[in-house]
Write a protein that holds these residues in place. Structure first.
Motif, short mmCIF file in Angstrom:
data_model
loop_
_atom_site.label_atom_id
_atom_site.label_comp_id
_atom_site.label_asym_id
_atom_site.label_seq_id
_atom_site.Cartn_x
_atom_site.Cartn_y
_atom_site.Cartn_z
N PRO A 160 -9.07 42.27 65.87
CA PRO A 160 -8.77 43.78 66.53
C PRO A 160 -9.13 43.95 68.41
CG PRO A 160 -9.17 43.62 64.47
CD PRO A 160 -9.22 42.50 64.57
N ARG A 161 -9.71 43.54 68.05
CA ARG A 161 -10.58 44.63 69.72
C ARG A 161 -9.89 43.90 70.74
NH1 ARG A 161 -15.18 41.19 71.13
NH2 ARG A 161 -15.97 40.74 69.77
N LEU A 162 -9.85 42.44 70.38
CA LEU A 162 -9.14 41.48 70.90
C LEU A 162 -7.20 41.45 71.53
CD1 LEU A 162 -11.21 38.22 70.40
CD2 LEU A 162 -11.53 39.78 72.26
N LEU A 163 -6.92 42.03 70.62
CA LEU A 163 -5.00 42.52 70.07
C LEU A 163 -5.11 44.29 70.61
CD1 LEU A 163 -4.38 39.25 68.17
CD2 LEU A 163 -4.06 39.49 70.96
N GLU A 164 -4.19 44.14 70.50
CA GLU A 164 -2.61 45.65 70.25
C GLU A 164 -2.76 45.70 69.06
OE1 GLU A 164 -2.39 47.93 73.18
OE2 GLU A 164 -3.15 46.18 74.74
N PRO A 165 -2.53 46.66 68.40
CA PRO A 165 -2.51 47.16 67.09
C PRO A 165 -1.92 46.34 66.41
CG PRO A 165 -3.65 48.86 68.38
CD PRO A 165 -3.15 48.16 69.37
N SER A 166 -0.65 46.25 67.18
CA SER A 166 0.73 45.57 66.10
C SER A 166 1.02 44.54 66.52
CB SER A 166 2.21 46.56 66.97
OG SER A 166 1.66 46.79 68.74
N HIS A 167 0.12 43.72 66.59
CA HIS A 167 0.37 42.15 67.57
C HIS A 167 -0.08 41.59 66.25
CE1 HIS A 167 -0.37 38.21 69.53
NE2 HIS A 167 -0.62 38.67 70.85
N PRO A 168 1.72 40.39 66.63
CA PRO A 168 1.82 39.66 64.95
C PRO A 168 0.96 39.49 65.05
CG PRO A 168 3.75 39.74 66.81
CD PRO A 168 2.54 40.38 67.28
N ARG A 169 0.07 38.86 65.64
CA ARG A 169 -1.08 37.57 65.26
C ARG A 169 -1.88 38.37 64.33
NH1 ARG A 169 -0.93 35.23 70.55
NH2 ARG A 169 -0.07 33.67 70.39
N LEU A 170 -2.68 39.80 64.73
CA LEU A 170 -2.93 40.53 63.83
C LEU A 170 -2.05 40.70 61.90
CD1 LEU A 170 -4.11 43.17 65.63
CD2 LEU A 170 -5.82 41.66 65.03
N TRP A 171 -1.25 40.50 61.93
CA TRP A 171 -0.81 40.49 60.72
C TRP A 171 -0.12 38.87 60.17
CZ3 TRP A 171 -0.30 45.01 59.47
CH2 TRP A 171 0.54 46.22 59.79
N ASP A 172 -0.58 37.96 60.91
CA ASP A 172 -0.33 36.45 60.58
C ASP A 172 -1.73 36.46 59.56
OD1 ASP A 172 1.79 35.11 61.42
OD2 ASP A 172 1.03 35.39 63.46
N LEU A 173 -3.18 36.92 60.33
CA LEU A 173 -4.19 37.28 59.77
C LEU A 173 -4.44 37.45 58.58
CD1 LEU A 173 -7.22 36.00 60.51
CD2 LEU A 173 -7.64 38.04 61.82
N ALA A 174 -3.75 39.14 58.44
CA ALA A 174 -3.91 39.87 57.15
C ALA A 174 -3.10 39.17 56.57
CB ALA A 174 -3.84 41.26 57.64
N HIS A 175 -2.09 38.42 56.92
CA HIS A 175 -1.54 37.67 55.58
C HIS A 175 -2.36 36.41 55.11
CE1 HIS A 175 1.80 35.32 53.89
NE2 HIS A 175 1.95 34.40 54.78
N HIS A 176 -2.82 35.49 55.71
CA HIS A 176 -3.47 34.49 55.41
C HIS A 176 -5.21 34.97 54.84
CE1 HIS A 176 -0.99 31.60 57.58
NE2 HIS A 176 -1.36 31.91 58.62
N GLN A 177 -5.00 35.88 55.13
CA GLN A 177 -6.29 36.78 54.40
C GLN A 177 -5.99 36.99 52.35
OE1 GLN A 177 -8.51 40.01 56.53
NE2 GLN A 177 -9.91 39.75 55.33
N ALA A 178 -5.13 37.87 53.11
CA ALA A 178 -4.90 37.83 51.69
C ALA A 178 -4.31 37.19 50.91
CB ALA A 178 -3.07 39.39 50.98
N ASN A 179 -3.97 35.92 51.14
CA ASN A 179 -3.35 34.64 50.14
C ASN A 179 -4.94 33.82 49.66
OD1 ASN A 179 -1.14 35.19 50.52
ND2 ASN A 179 -0.48 33.10 52.50
N SER A 180 -5.64 33.91 50.52
CA SER A 180 -7.05 33.42 50.21
C SER A 180 -7.58 34.29 48.46
CB SER A 180 -8.19 33.07 51.39
OG SER A 180 -8.50 34.41 51.97
N MET A 181 -7.22 35.15 49.02
CA MET A 181 -7.97 36.79 48.16
C MET A 181 -7.32 36.70 47.29
SD MET A 181 -8.94 39.47 51.33
CE MET A 181 -10.06 40.55 49.85
N ARG A 182 -6.44 36.46 47.11
CA ARG A 182 -5.38 36.82 46.20
C ARG A 182 -5.41 35.27 44.72
NH1 ARG A 182 -0.67 36.23 47.69
NH2 ARG A 182 -0.63 37.65 48.23
N ALA A 183 -6.06 34.43 46.49
CA ALA A 183 -6.05 33.00 45.20
C ALA A 183 -7.32 33.16 43.84
CB ALA A 183 -6.10 32.25 45.74
N THR A 184 -7.66 33.96 44.75
CA THR A 184 -9.82 33.73 43.89
C THR A 184 -9.35 35.47 43.05
OG1 THR A 184 -10.69 35.06 45.86
CG2 THR A 184 -10.47 32.53 45.80
N GLY A 185 -8.25 36.22 42.55
CA GLY A 185 -8.13 37.03 41.56
C GLY A 185 -8.39 37.94 42.03
N ASP A 186 -8.42 38.97 43.01
CA ASP A 186 -9.18 39.53 43.79
C ASP A 186 -7.57 40.65 44.61
OD1 ASP A 186 -10.29 41.81 44.80
OD2 ASP A 186 -11.40 41.01 46.67
#
Length: 1002
Positions: A596-622
């Motif tokens: 978040p401090r390296l990229l602009e707030p709306s940068h697509p890679r931040l959304w990519d990161l959030a997507h993968h993070q959510a996938n891993s957390m969902r897989a463990t039941g959170d």
């Protein structure tokens, strides 16, 4: 001498003796054995070694498996192995020794206090005695009458072990014995075998390994343990040629050699005497710290004796020496050593310290000593170590090695820098990879134009590169494993190098900050260059497995380079697909701190990161957390970019998955439809993203109980994915698994089993046996076997499956919970009711914590628990629970859902058993009608409801109606499932049908 022969004859008639001894006391055991054999006793020696976790009592009983008497050589070392609590020893000794007192005997060779129950062994005390009296006491303890002493009796043969309290005739320079010496048993005995089994003149062995690994202490222990077998033991510091010559020459007067004054003349005389074995053929010379074999190899003695060398330099192998590598401690050895060095530390703390220090003996000794003299909490100290804090000033150094391991490593690095500077450059590159194996391929893949000047020559010149690798391996700084014969090109070369984690710290500490930045940047580029760019391709997963461990160490998660950020995202995708959810969460969380401090707030890679993070957390039941992440992403992206944007659609798909998991199936279906339609409009109906979204619609229909709709959608999706991708693609396999699931839920058990057997086999081949997608496929197969009536197959697969899920994922992951729920219902009906209850209550408690009481999964497993209580005879509580489950399920998914109808089937039975047949008939009739409408007249749940209705009608004495309904249902069961299917057989025998809830993958 006649008396001696009679004694030998009597002893021989007594049977054999097994000597049980701690490795530390081998000298005593060997001497006792020689004395007994001299008197005609058959002897075997058995080293006592009870590993941590093993039973002392069982170990003592195992001694009794040998013939004859067991003679235990007692010392504090016999009881230290483990280490064990004295109470445990006392309990085992009291349990085993008194009932077998005729089999056990003992001698004591120490003045130290022993466990009180050791008195039951009736040990003869040998400590401090002369050889003659000690021998007499050994024989007396074993019931052998000692012969009258004569001069010939007391003289030891030149080939027999010496009495342990007597030093060899010549003894010099040997360090004090380390009373905290731990482990290394197999290495010591292998070294002894190597030396004693060598041909005359070839008895040379080198202990080699990293500085601080414990080579000198092992050599010292070897001297004390096996020293009685030698007449001469001479220890020499051999770091420099001049010192070695002088110290070897000093052996001349000890051997009684008459020479001139010059030590060169004395040295020649010593070497000649050793070569001839005159006056002593049994000699041992230890060359300690002989790190420069090219300078001193010509001074190594030859002859009938043995030479033991300690060195960091494996080049001794080129000078006719057997190489014996000294590894770091095994973890059990580390823990035992730390607890002796620092008694205030318990097992857990010692284990954490060993982990932080990589089991390196010198580091363990110095840090444990520091901790023992300090009041600092152990966890706080270990955290300092992990952060690389400067703890050197507080380390406790020993008298025989008066430098810290930091200093030892600095000396080594300086030596390398002078000898081969390119090797130090290579080390500096390696320390920005993670500790552990580093594939050589990763180090060599970067184009030369991207390499800084000081590394260009090294990486461009194969000869220079191999020379640097060889030099580091020669000095035990790295281990280099040669490539295996691997025909899988996707994995690349399997040649790896690795170094100890403390070497990492030493090399990094030696680097200026600007060089650290330079070398870490090179490693990040190497990782990006190694990224094959296709994380969905299972054939390329071995390459990603090589990259992932090094992301954090190389600071790739903090990089602003777009190529490196893309590699991080690809690695997260790989980790989620391969089932490494915890690793994905850790890496995503670290990246989320920096991006978040390296990229602009709306940068697509931040959304990519959030997507993968959510996938891993969902897989463990959170699911609560992921629902918040995905909802924020979906709403913001829809607002900023429009609902038809690809990023917004992806976030919508994630949110729909969260809603499914939370039991909000109607919302999930509506959102999944929007996502599928949006993808179809943007990228086409046959694009893989559209088809995955369509697969999720089928999944949601399945959760809603629309099994026929789900099967139609899943079949269409499966066929489209086969055309688009391939039969063995993981998405295709997942879709095929869904199709088989639908077939099973529709009661088409044979068809489902046929599809799923093939599907599970291909999963194992393509993804591996322990991939979560494979485990899901095997869970579906186990249910196909169970529903299809193949109970033996189901039992075998389910038991193995739960163990694998717990091992791979942990016992609280969603898939592990689903498998536990299935195994619980199976054990209740066909196996162990106690095990079924244990599993069922664990699953119920988990779902209550995760979802609360209103979720359909909680209601379903509550229904299962009610059946458990009924099987256990607790009918009143069973009735309460199945009624509660029916009410909750009705509110959660509606009165016509198959899950609700299944709960109703169980409730009708409970009402019947509790004496309310009217209510039971009414509920059974309604349930049967609703099941027929929702699932079809010949669905197994419909037919089970009809069988239950027939039973309830007979209880109201409406036998004619009941018999007619039962006859029709039995005919349909035989036609659809077969006459020998368990459902059909149970219905024919008028066993009351029941329904088990099965949690689905969401």
């Amino acid at each position: 001498m006649a008396g001696g022969r009679n004694t030998a004859s009597a002893a021989a008639g007594r049977g054999p003796v097994t000597i049980s001894f701690a490795g530390y006391n081998r000298a005593w055991a060997a001497w006792i054995a020689s004395r007994l054999e001299r008197h005609g006793v058959q002897v075997s020696m058995q080293r006592w070694d009870v590993v941590p976790g093993a039973s002392i009592e069982e170990g003592l009983r195992d001694l009794l498996l040998s013939d004859g008497q067991v003679l235990v050589v007692l010392s504090e070392w016999y009881f230290r192995l483990g280490p064990r609590d004295p109470d445990e020893w006392n309990s085992a000794l009291r349990e085993v020794v008194p009932p077998n007192s005729d089999r056990f005997a003992a001698v004591c060779v120490t003045a130290a206090a022993l466990p009180s129950a050791a008195a039951s062994l009736g040990a003869a005390d040998l400590w401090g005695l002369g050889a003659v009296e000690a021998e007499r006491r050994v024989l007396t303890r074993l019931g052998i009458t000692p012969p009258r002493a004569s001069s010939s009796d007391t003289l030891s043969s030149s080939r027999n072990p010496r009495y342990p309290l007597e030093q060899p005739s010549v003894w010099g320079g040997v360090p004090r014995r380390n009373t905290r010496f731990t482990g290394r048993e197999e290495l010591l005995y292998g070294l002894h075998q190597q030396l004693t089994g060598a041909e005359p003149g070839a008895g040379v062995a080198t202990l080699h390994g990293l500085s601080g690994v414990g080579k000198t202490h092992i050599a010292t222990e070897y001297v004390y343990r096996f020293g009685p077998e030698y007449d001469v033991v001479w220890w020499v510091r051999a770091s420099e040629r001049g010192t070695l010559r002088e110290k070897l020459a000093g052996l001349a007067p000890a051997l009684g050699l008459v020479t001139g004054r010059e030590y060169g003349e004395r040295l020649r005389a010593v070497r000649d005497a050793l070569r001839r074995g005159d006056p002593y053929p049994r000699w041992l010379v230890v060359l300690d710290g002989a790190d420069q074999p090219e300078e001193i190899h010509d001074l190594v003695p030859t002859g009938p004796g043995h030479v033991l060398i300690t060195s960091q330099n494996r080049e001794w192998g080129e000078h006719n020496s057997a190489l014996i590598e000294v590894p770091v401690y095994d973890r059990d050895e580390s823990v035992a050593f730390v607890r002796r060095r620092a008694p205030r530390m318990d097992y857990a703390d010692a284990d954490k310290l060993a982990e932080a220090l990589g089991d390196l003996a010198l580091a363990l000794d110095q840090n444990a000593g520091a901790l023992n003299d300090s009041n600092m909490p152990v966890d706080e100290y270990i955290e300092l170590l992990r952060r690389g804090a400067d703890v050197e000033s507080g380390l406790k150094v020993a008298a025989d090695f008066q430098m810290t391991y930091f200093t030892a490593f600095s000396i080594l690095l300086n030596r390398l820098r002078e000898d081969k500077p390119e090797a130090v450059d290579l080390l500096r590159l390696c320390v920005f990879f993670a500790p552990g194996p580093i594939p050589i391929r990763l180090l060599r893949d970067l184009p030369i134009r991207d390499v800084p000047e000081q590394l260009a020559g090294l990486m461009d010149d194969p000869l220079l590169w191999n020379s640097a690798i060889s030099k580091l391996a020669q000095w035990s700084v790295i281990q280099s494993d040669p490539p295996e014969n691997d025909t899988d090109e996707s994995a690349g070369s399997t040649e790896v190098i690795q170094m100890h984690r403390l070497v990492y710290q030493a090399v990094r500490a030696d680097m200026p900050q600007e060089e650290q930045s330079l070398y870490s940047r090179v490693v990040r580029k190497l990782l990006a260059a190694a990224d094959p760019g296709r994380p969905n391709d299972t054939r390329l997963w071995p390459r990603y497995a090589e990259i992932v461990p090094h992301l954090e160490a190389s600071r790739a998660l903090e990089s602003t380079n777009p190529d490196i950020q893309l590699t991080v995202l690809n690695c997260l995708r790989y980790l989620n697909l391969s089932g490494e959810y915890r690793a994905a969460q850790r890496i995503a969380a670290t990246a989320a701190e920096h991006w978040p401090r390296l990229l602009e707030p709306s940068h697509p890679r931040l959304w990519d990161l959030a997507h993968h993070q959510a996938n891993s957390m969902r897989a463990t039941g959170d699911y609560t957390t992921t629902e918040a992440i995905d909802r924020r992403a979906y709403e913001q992206l829809s607002t900023d970019r429009g609902e038809g944007d690809l990023l917004a659609l992806r976030a919508g798909g994630g949110l729909a998955a969260d809603l499914r998991a939370l039991g909000r199936y109607g919302e999930a279906l509506a959102l999944s439809g929007q996502v599928r339609d949006g993808y179809a409009e943007l990228v086409g109906a046959q694009d893989s993203r559209t088809l995955v979204a369509q697969n999720n619609i089928g999944l949601t229909h399945r959760l809603l109980g629309h099994y026929a709709d789900a099967m139609r959608i899943d079949q269409e999706t499966m066929e489209a994915l086969r055309d688009l991708l391939r039969d063995r693609h993981n998405w295709t396999l997942s879709s095929e698994n869904s199709f088989a699931h639908d077939l099973r839920l529709l009661g088409r058990y044979k068809d489902a089993t046929s599809v799923q057997e093939r599907n599970a086999e291909i999963h194992r081949t393509v993804l591996g046996a322990d991939n979560p997608q494979t485990l899901r496929a095997e869970h579906n197969l186990a249910l196909c076997y169970q529903r299809g009536g193949d109970r033996p197959q189901a039992a075998e697969l389910l038991a193995r499956l739960l163990e694998r899920c717990d091992r791979v994922l942990g016992d609280s992951e969603p898939l592990s919970i689903r498998v536990a729920a299935t195994l619980s219902t199976f054990e209740r009906e066909h196996g162990d009711l106690d095990r079924a209850r244990e599993l069922g209550e664990f699953v119920l408690a988990h779902y209550r914590r995760q979802f609360g009481d209103g979720h359909p999964y909680t209601a379903g497993v509550l229904a299962n628990h009610g059946l458990l209580l009924r099987a256990a005879g607790e009918r009143q509580q069973s009735h309460i629970e199945v009624e509660d489950a029916l009410g909750t399920m009705t509110r959660a998914v509606g009165e016509n859902h198959p899950w609700t109808l299944g709960c109703a089937l169980n409730v009708a039975a409970a009402r019947n058993f509790s004496g309310d047949p009217e209510s039971a008939v009414e509920l059974s009739r309604v349930t049967a009608d609703k099941a027929a409408a929702a699932l079809g007249k010949e669905h197994p749940l419909t037919l089970s409801s009809r069988i239950a209705l027939a039973t309830d009608l007979r209880n109201l004495r409406k036998r004619q109606e009941g018999d007619k309904i039962e006859e029709e249902a039995l005919e349909a069961l035989s036609r659809t499932l077969g006459a020998q299917h368990p459902h059909t057989v149970a219905a024919r025998s008028r066993s009351r049908p029941y329904w088990d809830f099965e949690p689905f993958s969401s």
